[in-house]
Design a protein around this motif. Structure first.
Motif, PDB file in Angstrom:
ATOM      1  N   PRO A 423       0.812  -1.222   0.000  1.00  0.00           N
ATOM      2  CA  PRO A 423       0.000   0.000   0.000  1.00  0.00           C
ATOM      3  C   PRO A 423       0.845   1.271   0.000  1.00  0.00           C
ATOM      4  N   THR A 424       2.085   1.162  -0.461  1.00  0.00           N
ATOM      5  CA  THR A 424       2.984   2.315  -0.551  1.00  0.00           C
ATOM      6  C   THR A 424       3.654   2.299  -1.918  1.00  0.00           C
ATOM      7  N   PRO A 425       4.208   3.416  -2.381  1.00  0.00           N
ATOM      8  CA  PRO A 425       4.869   3.456  -3.690  1.00  0.00           C
ATOM      9  C   PRO A 425       6.156   2.622  -3.667  1.00  0.00           C
ATOM     10  N   GLN A 426       6.212   1.564  -4.548  1.00  0.00           N
ATOM     11  CA  GLN A 426       7.372   0.680  -4.554  1.00  0.00           C
ATOM     12  C   GLN A 426       7.872   0.363  -5.959  1.00  0.00           C
ATOM     13  N   SER A 427       7.154   0.801  -6.992  1.00  0.00           N
ATOM     14  CA  SER A 427       7.564   0.434  -8.352  1.00  0.00           C
ATOM     15  C   SER A 427       8.600   1.415  -8.880  1.00  0.00           C
ATOM     16  N   LYS A 428       9.022   1.159 -10.107  1.00  0.00           N
ATOM     17  CA  LYS A 428       9.971   2.058 -10.774  1.00  0.00           C
ATOM     18  C   LYS A 428       9.271   2.919 -11.821  1.00  0.00           C
ATOM     19  N   GLY A 429       8.022   3.255 -11.559  1.00  0.00           N
ATOM     20  CA  GLY A 429       7.280   4.169 -12.425  1.00  0.00           C
ATOM     21  C   GLY A 429       5.949   3.632 -12.878  1.00  0.00           C
ATOM     22  N   CYS A 430       5.741   2.310 -12.847  1.00  0.00           N
ATOM     23  CA  CYS A 430       4.466   1.721 -13.271  1.00  0.00           C
ATOM     24  C   CYS A 430       3.471   1.697 -12.113  1.00  0.00           C
ATOM     25  N   ALA A 431       2.243   1.318 -12.443  1.00  0.00           N
ATOM     26  CA  ALA A 431       1.200   1.127 -11.434  1.00  0.00           C
ATOM     27  C   ALA A 431       0.918  -0.357 -11.334  1.00  0.00           C
ATOM     28  N   ARG A 432       1.268  -0.959 -10.201  1.00  0.00           N
ATOM     29  CA  ARG A 432       1.109  -2.393 -10.022  1.00  0.00           C
ATOM     30  C   ARG A 432      -0.320  -2.745  -9.588  1.00  0.00           C
ATOM     31  N   LEU A 433      -0.758  -3.903 -10.049  1.00  0.00           N
ATOM     32  CA  LEU A 433      -2.003  -4.506  -9.578  1.00  0.00           C
ATOM     33  C   LEU A 433      -1.720  -5.954  -9.193  1.00  0.00           C
ATOM     34  N   ARG A 434      -2.528  -6.485  -8.312  1.00  0.00           N
ATOM     35  CA  ARG A 434      -2.432  -7.912  -8.037  1.00  0.00           C
ATOM     36  C   ARG A 434      -2.737  -8.691  -9.325  1.00  0.00           C
ATOM     37  N   ILE A 435      -2.193  -9.883  -9.457  1.00  0.00           N
ATOM     38  CA  ILE A 435      -2.366 -10.662 -10.682  1.00  0.00           C
ATOM     39  C   ILE A 435      -3.840 -10.855 -11.002  1.00  0.00           C
ATOM     40  N   SER A 436      -4.624 -11.208  -9.999  1.00  0.00           N
ATOM     41  CA  SER A 436      -6.063 -11.425 -10.220  1.00  0.00           C
ATOM     42  C   SER A 436      -6.756 -10.136 -10.648  1.00  0.00           C
ATOM     43  N   ASP A 437      -6.333  -9.013 -10.094  1.00  0.00           N
ATOM     44  CA  ASP A 437      -6.949  -7.741 -10.474  1.00  0.00           C
ATOM     45  C   ASP A 437      -6.580  -7.361 -11.907  1.00  0.00           C
ATOM     46  N   GLN A 438      -5.324  -7.661 -12.327  1.00  0.00           N
ATOM     47  CA  GLN A 438      -4.925  -7.363 -13.704  1.00  0.00           C
ATOM     48  C   GLN A 438      -5.737  -8.210 -14.686  1.00  0.00           C
ATOM     49  N   GLU A 439      -5.955  -9.482 -14.361  1.00  0.00           N
ATOM     50  CA  GLU A 439      -6.782 -10.324 -15.219  1.00  0.00           C
ATOM     51  C   GLU A 439      -8.204  -9.769 -15.332  1.00  0.00           C
ATOM     52  N   THR A 440      -8.758  -9.347 -14.219  1.00  0.00           N
ATOM     53  CA  THR A 440     -10.114  -8.766 -14.232  1.00  0.00           C
ATOM     54  C   THR A 440     -10.141  -7.505 -15.086  1.00  0.00           C
ATOM     55  N   PHE A 441      -9.135  -6.675 -14.948  1.00  0.00           N
ATOM     56  CA  PHE A 441      -9.065  -5.417 -15.701  1.00  0.00           C
ATOM     57  C   PHE A 441      -8.959  -5.680 -17.206  1.00  0.00           C
ATOM     58  N   ILE A 442      -8.090  -6.622 -17.612  1.00  0.00           N
ATOM     59  CA  ILE A 442      -7.904  -6.934 -19.033  1.00  0.00           C
ATOM     60  C   ILE A 442      -9.194  -7.509 -19.629  1.00  0.00           C
ATOM     61  N   ALA A 443      -9.863  -8.363 -18.864  1.00  0.00           N
ATOM     62  CA  ALA A 443     -11.118  -8.933 -19.363  1.00  0.00           C
ATOM     63  C   ALA A 443     -12.177  -7.849 -19.511  1.00  0.00           C
ATOM     64  N   TRP A 444     -12.239  -6.885 -18.589  1.00  0.00           N
ATOM     65  CA  TRP A 444     -13.219  -5.790 -18.666  1.00  0.00           C
ATOM     66  C   TRP A 444     -12.977  -4.956 -19.929  1.00  0.00           C
ATOM     67  N   LEU A 445     -11.704  -4.813 -20.322  1.00  0.00           N
ATOM     68  CA  LEU A 445     -11.371  -4.068 -21.538  1.00  0.00           C
ATOM     69  C   LEU A 445     -11.657  -4.889 -22.803  1.00  0.00           C
ATOM     70  N   GLY A 446     -11.899  -6.171 -22.651  1.00  0.00           N
ATOM     71  CA  GLY A 446     -12.136  -7.019 -23.817  1.00  0.00           C
ATOM     72  C   GLY A 446     -10.871  -7.448 -24.499  1.00  0.00           C
ATOM     73  N   LEU A 447      -9.759  -7.437 -23.770  1.00  0.00           N
ATOM     74  CA  LEU A 447      -8.463  -7.779 -24.350  1.00  0.00           C
ATOM     75  C   LEU A 447      -7.994  -9.163 -23.914  1.00  0.00           C
ATOM     76  N   ASP A 448      -8.819  -9.888 -23.212  1.00  0.00           N
ATOM     77  CA  ASP A 448      -8.391 -11.193 -22.716  1.00  0.00           C
ATOM     78  C   ASP A 448      -8.224 -12.222 -23.840  1.00  0.00           C
ATOM     79  N   GLY A 449      -8.777 -11.942 -25.018  1.00  0.00           N
ATOM     80  CA  GLY A 449      -8.615 -12.859 -26.145  1.00  0.00           C
ATOM     81  C   GLY A 449      -7.500 -12.474 -27.079  1.00  0.00           C
ATOM     82  N   VAL A 450      -6.772 -11.408 -26.821  1.00  0.00           N
ATOM     83  CA  VAL A 450      -5.671 -10.960 -27.686  1.00  0.00           C
ATOM     84  C   VAL A 450      -4.472 -11.886 -27.474  1.00  0.00           C
TER      85      VAL A 450
END
Length: 479
Positions: A423-450
């Motif tokens: 819950p603190t800034p730890q990356s080198k410039g990107c915005a991190r998400l948990r793996i499950s949250d990234q999968e949910t986000f990609i599917a919401w965008l409709g990119l899960d089939g790319v």
């Protein structure tokens, strides 16, 4: 040669003169008016020439006498004209015809003058609570027949009446100690009441003294004498509020906050907080996200009991969409560095709220205002993990060495999955998400089939906003 003709003597026409009656009466009033109007300077051929009472053969005449005659005729006309309205007025008065509320005219037959007495109108009576003014007017008119003159005298009197209202002081409260009790005039938090008391008592002290209630309703009685061991409302003894009791009450209040936060963020992908009464980093992160959505000042600090912001939190029935330019896009992402939180939505509707970790000091995630995502790499050839050796450096995510299905929005800065999302800034410039949250986000965008790297923005169709500034919890203060 013609013989000269001697001039003939002027012979005036014969006039008939009756000395037994004045001229105005002899020829009538109309004749007098015409004659008076024609009184001009006499002369040969002019009006009234020659004077009828002079020798027509004389070459001189008495000018003063002539103008005296004109003046006499004018005076006679004025007297005649004045006599007509006076007689009409007298007849009207004798017949009882009065103007308005005036009294009848009193006529003295033995005197040469007539006096008209007009009584003033009775003033209207006005009933009002405000100051009022009553005005009465008295008018007296005097007319004399020998000399035509009118005198009018007006007297105005003004009376001002002022109605004063005295407000009786409120009756003392029927409580044990009226000096230690106030009645709440508005519904609100203990913080608002503390402001009304000019800061003499802290909101948390009022909260503890009054049974740990978060706020008041209109008409509630509030004990403002803190720590005296007495319930000043009913006089009952009160348990002394030592540090242990206060700490237990605060922990119970944190539990109520955690329960409320879980209710507000339910179904948005955030995950539930552990309800343990401990306000740690995750609770602070969630409180900050709630403040952002409710339009309050964003901070990860604890939320003190009895405050206005806690009243807002407990009164909320749902989680609003934060106010931001991001919502102008059809699909949007709002990353707040203060809260280390990511809101995802479409239009005015929030779809997800994910915890995130942005760039650390020196590698801060840059500000964005509706920056369009332009590149997506599913990295299916490596199980979704893209080796970050291009930007910023190969140690972008030191725990796994690469990025999970990154979505780029500003050069090498991207939203990607990671195994470590504090819950603190730890990356080198990107915005991190948990793996499950990234999968949910990609599917919401409709990119899960790319299956291959995508560079077409219209297919990604999402913009990114980045705002705020992170302040460590030990330095953060509640608003």
């Amino acid at each position: 040669m013609r013989r000269p003709v001697a001039p003939r003597a002027f012979t005036p026409p014969a006039r008939t003169k009756r000395a037994d009656a004045p001229r105005p009466l002899r020829y009538g009033i109309w004749w007098g008016v015409k004659r008076a109007a024609r009184c001009q300077r006499p002369g040969p051929g002019g009006p009234g020439w020659p004077p009828p009472h002079r020798n027509p053969k004389a070459l001189t005449y008495d000018v003063v006498s002539y103008f005296d005659g004109c003046r006499s005729r004018r005076v006679a006309i004025l007297v005649a004209l004045a006599a007509f309205p006076i007689s009409a007025c007298t007849a009207s008065t004798e017949a009882g015809v009065l103007n308005g509320d005036a009294q009848p005219t009193l006529v003295d037959p033995e005197s040469a003058s007539t006096t008209a007495l007009v009584a003033p109108r009775a003033p209207a009576t006005v009933a009002a609570t405000d100051p009022t003014t009553t005005t009465s007017t008295s008018t007296t008119a005097t007319t004399t027949s020998s000399t035509t003159s009118t005198t009018t005298s007006t007297t105005t009197s003004t009376t001002t009446t002022t109605t004063s209202t005295t407000t009786a002081p409120p009756a003392p409260l029927d409580v044990f100690d009226p000096s230690c009790v106030v009645r709440s005039e508005t519904a609100g938090s203990m913080e608002l009441l503390a402001v009304e008391l000019a800061g003499a008592v802290a909101p948390i002290d009022l909260w503890a003294e009054n049974g740990f209630v978060h706020g008041t309703q209109v008409g509630d009685l509030v004990d403002i004498c803190v720590g005296n061991g007495i319930n000043d409302i009913d006089g009952a003894p009160r348990t002394e509020l030592n540090d242990s009791i206060i700490a237990g009450a605060v922990a119970a209040n944190v539990e109520q906050q955690q329960v409320k936060l879980n209710e507000l963020f339910a179904g948005l992908g955030t995950g539930d907080l552990v309800v343990d009464g401990v306000s740690g980093e995750l609770t602070g992160q969630r409180l900050c996200a709630a403040r952002l959505a409710l339009g309050l000042t964003t901070t990860i600090a604890d939320m003190s009991p009895g405050t206005e912001e806690q009243m807002r939190l407990f009164d909320a029935t749902g989680l609003p969409t934060p106010t931001s330019t991001a919502t102008a896009s059809q699909r949007w992402v709002l990353i707040d560095r203060t809260c280390q939180i990511m809101f995802v939505g479409a239009g005015e509707q929030t779809s997800f709220v994910f915890p995130t970790s942005t760039g650390s000091e020196g590698f801060e995630t840059r500000d964005q205002d509706r920056a369009a995502a332009f590149r997506f790499n599913p990295a299916l050839d490596n199980g979704g993990w893209h080796n970050s050796s291009e930007f910023p450096v190969g140690v972008d995510n030191p725990l796994n060495g690469n990025l999970y299905k990154p979505l780029y929005f500003d050069l090498g800065q991207a939203i990607h999955g990671a195994n470590n999302v504090p819950p603190t800034p730890q990356s080198k410039g990107c915005a991190r998400l948990r793996i499950s949250d990234q999968e949910t986000f990609i599917a919401w965008l409709g990119l899960d089939g790319v299956e291959t790297e995508l560079w077409r923005r219209d297919e990604m169709n999402v913009t990114v906003n980045v705002q705020g500034a992170f302040v460590p919890r030990e330095l953060s203060t509640a608003p």
